[in-house]
Every structure is written in structure tokens, then in C-alpha cells.
Design a protein around this motif. Structure first.
Motif, PDB file in Angstrom:
ATOM      1  N   TYR A 132      43.880 -10.742  42.507  1.00  0.00           N
ATOM      2  CA  TYR A 132      42.964  -9.265  42.642  1.00  0.00           C
ATOM      3  C   TYR A 132      43.255  -7.936  42.830  1.00  0.00           C
ATOM      4  CZ  TYR A 132      37.937  -8.054  43.872  1.00  0.00           C
ATOM      5  OH  TYR A 132      37.059  -7.041  43.641  1.00  0.00           O
ATOM      6  N   GLU A 133      43.837  -7.337  41.607  1.00  0.00           N
ATOM      7  CA  GLU A 133      44.140  -5.697  42.171  1.00  0.00           C
ATOM      8  C   GLU A 133      43.147  -4.542  41.909  1.00  0.00           C
ATOM      9  OE1 GLU A 133      48.320  -4.087  40.096  1.00  0.00           O
ATOM     10  OE2 GLU A 133      46.201  -3.195  38.759  1.00  0.00           O
ATOM     11  N   VAL A 134      43.753  -3.731  43.081  1.00  0.00           N
ATOM     12  CA  VAL A 134      42.777  -3.285  43.568  1.00  0.00           C
ATOM     13  C   VAL A 134      43.389  -1.312  43.810  1.00  0.00           C
ATOM     14  CG1 VAL A 134      41.178  -4.771  44.322  1.00  0.00           C
ATOM     15  CG2 VAL A 134      42.395  -3.161  46.004  1.00  0.00           C
ATOM     16  N   ASP A 135      42.593   0.108  43.545  1.00  0.00           N
ATOM     17  CA  ASP A 135      43.336   1.181  43.504  1.00  0.00           C
ATOM     18  C   ASP A 135      43.550   1.555  44.747  1.00  0.00           C
ATOM     19  OD1 ASP A 135      41.191   2.115  43.504  1.00  0.00           O
ATOM     20  OD2 ASP A 135      40.824   3.180  41.988  1.00  0.00           O
ATOM     21  N   ASP A 136      44.077   2.334  45.644  1.00  0.00           N
ATOM     22  CA  ASP A 136      44.184   3.198  46.415  1.00  0.00           C
ATOM     23  C   ASP A 136      42.435   3.413  47.089  1.00  0.00           C
ATOM     24  OD1 ASP A 136      46.487   3.089  47.092  1.00  0.00           O
ATOM     25  OD2 ASP A 136      47.010   5.093  46.301  1.00  0.00           O
ATOM     26  N   GLY A 137      41.282   3.508  46.148  1.00  0.00           N
ATOM     27  CA  GLY A 137      40.559   4.472  46.629  1.00  0.00           C
ATOM     28  C   GLY A 137      39.745   3.288  46.981  1.00  0.00           C
ATOM     29  N   ARG A 193      44.118  -6.128  56.918  1.00  0.00           N
ATOM     30  CA  ARG A 193      45.712  -7.503  56.640  1.00  0.00           C
ATOM     31  C   ARG A 193      44.091  -7.917  55.674  1.00  0.00           C
ATOM     32  NH1 ARG A 193      40.923  -7.785  60.507  1.00  0.00           N
ATOM     33  NH2 ARG A 193      39.529  -9.595  60.495  1.00  0.00           N
ATOM     34  N   PHE A 194      43.715  -7.706  54.958  1.00  0.00           N
ATOM     35  CA  PHE A 194      43.558  -7.842  53.651  1.00  0.00           C
ATOM     36  C   PHE A 194      43.569  -7.458  52.655  1.00  0.00           C
ATOM     37  CE2 PHE A 194      39.553  -8.196  56.888  1.00  0.00           C
ATOM     38  CZ  PHE A 194      39.900 -10.150  56.951  1.00  0.00           C
ATOM     39  N   PHE A 195      44.685  -6.923  52.641  1.00  0.00           N
ATOM     40  CA  PHE A 195      45.033  -6.552  51.302  1.00  0.00           C
ATOM     41  C   PHE A 195      46.742  -6.666  51.279  1.00  0.00           C
ATOM     42  CE2 PHE A 195      41.262  -3.982  52.356  1.00  0.00           C
ATOM     43  CZ  PHE A 195      40.734  -3.900  51.046  1.00  0.00           C
ATOM     44  N   LYS A 196      47.850  -6.917  50.435  1.00  0.00           N
ATOM     45  CA  LYS A 196      48.905  -7.062  50.365  1.00  0.00           C
ATOM     46  C   LYS A 196      49.980  -6.125  49.672  1.00  0.00           C
ATOM     47  CE  LYS A 196      49.974 -12.149  51.225  1.00  0.00           C
ATOM     48  NZ  LYS A 196      50.852 -12.713  51.025  1.00  0.00           N
ATOM     49  N   PRO A 197      50.147  -4.961  49.463  1.00  0.00           N
ATOM     50  CA  PRO A 197      50.712  -3.981  48.406  1.00  0.00           C
ATOM     51  C   PRO A 197      51.120  -4.483  47.221  1.00  0.00           C
ATOM     52  CG  PRO A 197      52.231  -3.919  50.093  1.00  0.00           C
ATOM     53  CD  PRO A 197      51.328  -5.366  50.710  1.00  0.00           C
ATOM     54  N   GLY A 198      50.702  -3.393  45.964  1.00  0.00           N
ATOM     55  CA  GLY A 198      51.120  -3.931  44.874  1.00  0.00           C
ATOM     56  C   GLY A 198      51.496  -2.834  44.206  1.00  0.00           C
ATOM     57  N   ARG A 199      51.623  -2.828  43.030  1.00  0.00           N
ATOM     58  CA  ARG A 199      52.548  -2.200  41.841  1.00  0.00           C
ATOM     59  C   ARG A 199      51.510  -0.007  42.482  1.00  0.00           C
ATOM     60  NH1 ARG A 199      49.680   0.386  37.649  1.00  0.00           N
ATOM     61  NH2 ARG A 199      47.589  -0.940  37.093  1.00  0.00           N
ATOM     62  N   ASP A 200      52.197   0.085  42.363  1.00  0.00           N
ATOM     63  CA  ASP A 200      52.365   1.638  42.609  1.00  0.00           C
ATOM     64  C   ASP A 200      50.597   2.160  42.670  1.00  0.00           C
ATOM     65  OD1 ASP A 200      53.154   3.728  43.713  1.00  0.00           O
ATOM     66  OD2 ASP A 200      53.114   5.402  42.379  1.00  0.00           O
ATOM     67  N   GLY A 201      50.653   2.966  43.981  1.00  0.00           N
ATOM     68  CA  GLY A 201      48.627   3.273  43.147  1.00  0.00           C
ATOM     69  C   GLY A 201      48.029   2.473  43.825  1.00  0.00           C
ATOM     70  N   HIS A 202      48.576   0.715  44.080  1.00  0.00           N
ATOM     71  CA  HIS A 202      47.267   0.094  43.775  1.00  0.00           C
ATOM     72  C   HIS A 202      48.147  -1.911  45.540  1.00  0.00           C
ATOM     73  CE1 HIS A 202      47.387   1.185  40.218  1.00  0.00           C
ATOM     74  NE2 HIS A 202      45.564   0.920  39.444  1.00  0.00           N
TER      75      HIS A 202
END
Length: 253
Positions: free
Chosen positions: A165-170, A184-193
Motif C-alpha cells: 500500500y504505497e501512498v504519496d506525501d499528500g 506510526r501507521f506509515f513506513k518510509p517508501g521511495r522518494d516522496g512516498h
């Protein structure tokens, strides 16, 4: 054979999270598609709805709503005709012989029960509904039928997992604007995601509403193409349509 996934937390009541196996649909909808909003053959969808109901609570009347990614909850005494289904994303009932059904294709299905009171609920928790408090609203509606939130058990069924489940910065910043603790419900992804943990977010919403027993199946609809339909997977593949699986809970007569 219909694939029925059950949760230990709900062992006292008939229920099941169903995948895509064991139905009559073909092609991209193979095989247990129950989505009336799809382009599948209506007779196949109806046959699949009969199959799923019989797999969980034979003879029960299947009730569904017109899901709109809201936090609206309706009480079900008898199922609505398909053309008159209310726009809502959760249902509650205390009526034996009624089978509550939630359709998903990456969103989280949530089944709830206070077995002692004989009150059940079912909710469709996409990120919008979860963000809007669909879990707490369902618990409150169950209480109005006589449930005790301290006794309610809940299970979160197969949905898109954090790794998928990849999401963007917005998207990420919308959650943090509401509560910085949601980080706490997010992990870093690729740049800006970022990678969003929908199931954990829904579980936290239920816990905040006073539900102390919440089970997460941990099954990923996006990653397991053989077992589950997935909106995101179908969209990325350019399929032009996607099937829906169903999650069911009912009270025996």
C-alpha cells in the motif's frame, strides 16, 4: 470449493471472510465475484451470492448496502431490495437469520460480535471510512441494540497490506494533520512516498472505541492474486474492471 477464512475471535458466531475461489464467474472475475458494480454477468453474481451465503449460514437472508466510503451505519432488520439499498458502509443487527455482507477489493472488512447480547456488526473500512471513524460508529450502533463494547470481539479480514500500500506525501500529511501520532501507521517508501498500514489503523480505531479483542488476519489482497480480488492490482494491470470478495457474519435462527 468456496474458500472461507475464519477468525478465532469470532468463533462463537457464524462468519467468514471469503476469497475469490469456488464460484461460477469466468475471465477476470473468476470465480467467486459478488460485486454487482462489476461488468460480470448478473446471473453469475447472483449464483455466487447464493454460494457464499450457504457457505456461512445456510438459509439466512443476505443483506448488503451500497458502499460509499463513508462512516455511515445502518440497522438491518430485514435485507433491503438491491435497488433500495441505503448508502452506508456498516450494518448492525440483532435479528437471527440475517447475514450481513461487506464487499471489498483491498479495503478492510471488519466483522464484530457481542455473542452474549446477540448483536453483530459488519463494516467496510477503506482509508476514508477508517479516517472518518467507521469502527467507532459501528460499535456505537451495536451498543444501541444492547451490546456492551467491553464484550465486543472484532476481526479484520484480508485487505491490502502495508508492503503493498504505497501512498504519496499528500496522503501521509493528511493523517498527520489530524494526529501526529498517526505517523506510526506509515513506513518510509521511495522518494516522496510512504507505506500505509490500513489494518493496524483500523485496529487502533476499534481499540480507541473500547474494543479490547481485535484480530487481524494479516492476509494481503494485493499480493495474493490466486486467492483474492484487488482493485489496485487490477487497475495497475489495466484490466478495466475488478471483482469483489465478501465477508459475512450472521446470527443463527
Amino acid at each position: 470449493m468456496v474458500d472461507v477464512i475464519r477468525a478465532g475471535a469470532l468463533a462463537a458466531v457464524p462468519h467468514g471472510f471469503l476469497g475469490r475461489r469456488g464460484g461460477v464467474s469466468t475471465g477476470q472475475y473468476a470465480s467467486l465475484n459478488v460485486g454487482t458494480g462489476s461488468d460480470d454477468l448478473p446471473r453469475a453474481i447472483e449464483a455466487n451470492r447464493t454460494l457464499v451465503a450457504n457457505a456461512v449460514l445456510p438459509g439466512a437472508a443476505l443483506a448488503t448496502v451500497y458502499q460509499v466510503h463513508s462512516a455511515e451505519v445502518v440497522r438491518i432488520d430485514t435485507p433491503f431490495p438491491m435497488a433500495a439499498r441505503p448508502h452506508a458502509d456498516a450494518m448492525v443487527t440483532d435479528r437471527p437469520g440475517v447475514l450481513l455482507g461487506i464487499l471489498t477489493a483491498d479495503c478492510a472488512p471488519v466483522l464484530l460480535s457481542d455473542a452474549e447480547a446477540g448483536v453483530i456488526g459488519a463494516a467496510h473500512a477503506g482509508w476514508r471510512g477508517a479516517f472518518g471513524g467507521i469502527g467507532g460508529a459501528t460499535v456505537a450502533a451495536m451498543e444501541r441494540l444492547g451490546a456492551d463494547r467491553g464484550r465486543i470481539a472484532a476481526a479484520i479480514g484480508p485487505c491490502i497490506a502495508q508492503a503493498s500500500y504505497e501512498v504519496d506525501d499528500g496522503f501521509y500529511l493528511r493523517f498527520l494533520a489530524e494526529d501526529e501520532g498517526f505517523d506510526r501507521f506509515f513506513k518510509p517508501g521511495r522518494d516522496g512516498h510512504h507505506q500505509f498500514d490500513l489494518a493496524a489503523f483500523v485496529a487502533a480505531d476499534l481499540a480507541a472505541a473500547g474494543v479490547t479483542r481485535v484480530e487481524i488476519t494479516g492476509l494481503d489482497t494485493y499480493a495474493d492474486e490466486d486467492r483474492f480480488f484487488s482493485y489496485r492490482r487490477a487497475t495497475q494491470a489495466g484490466e478495466g474492471g475488478y471483482g469483489r470478495q465478501i465477508s459475512l457474519i450472521g446470527l443463527p435462527v
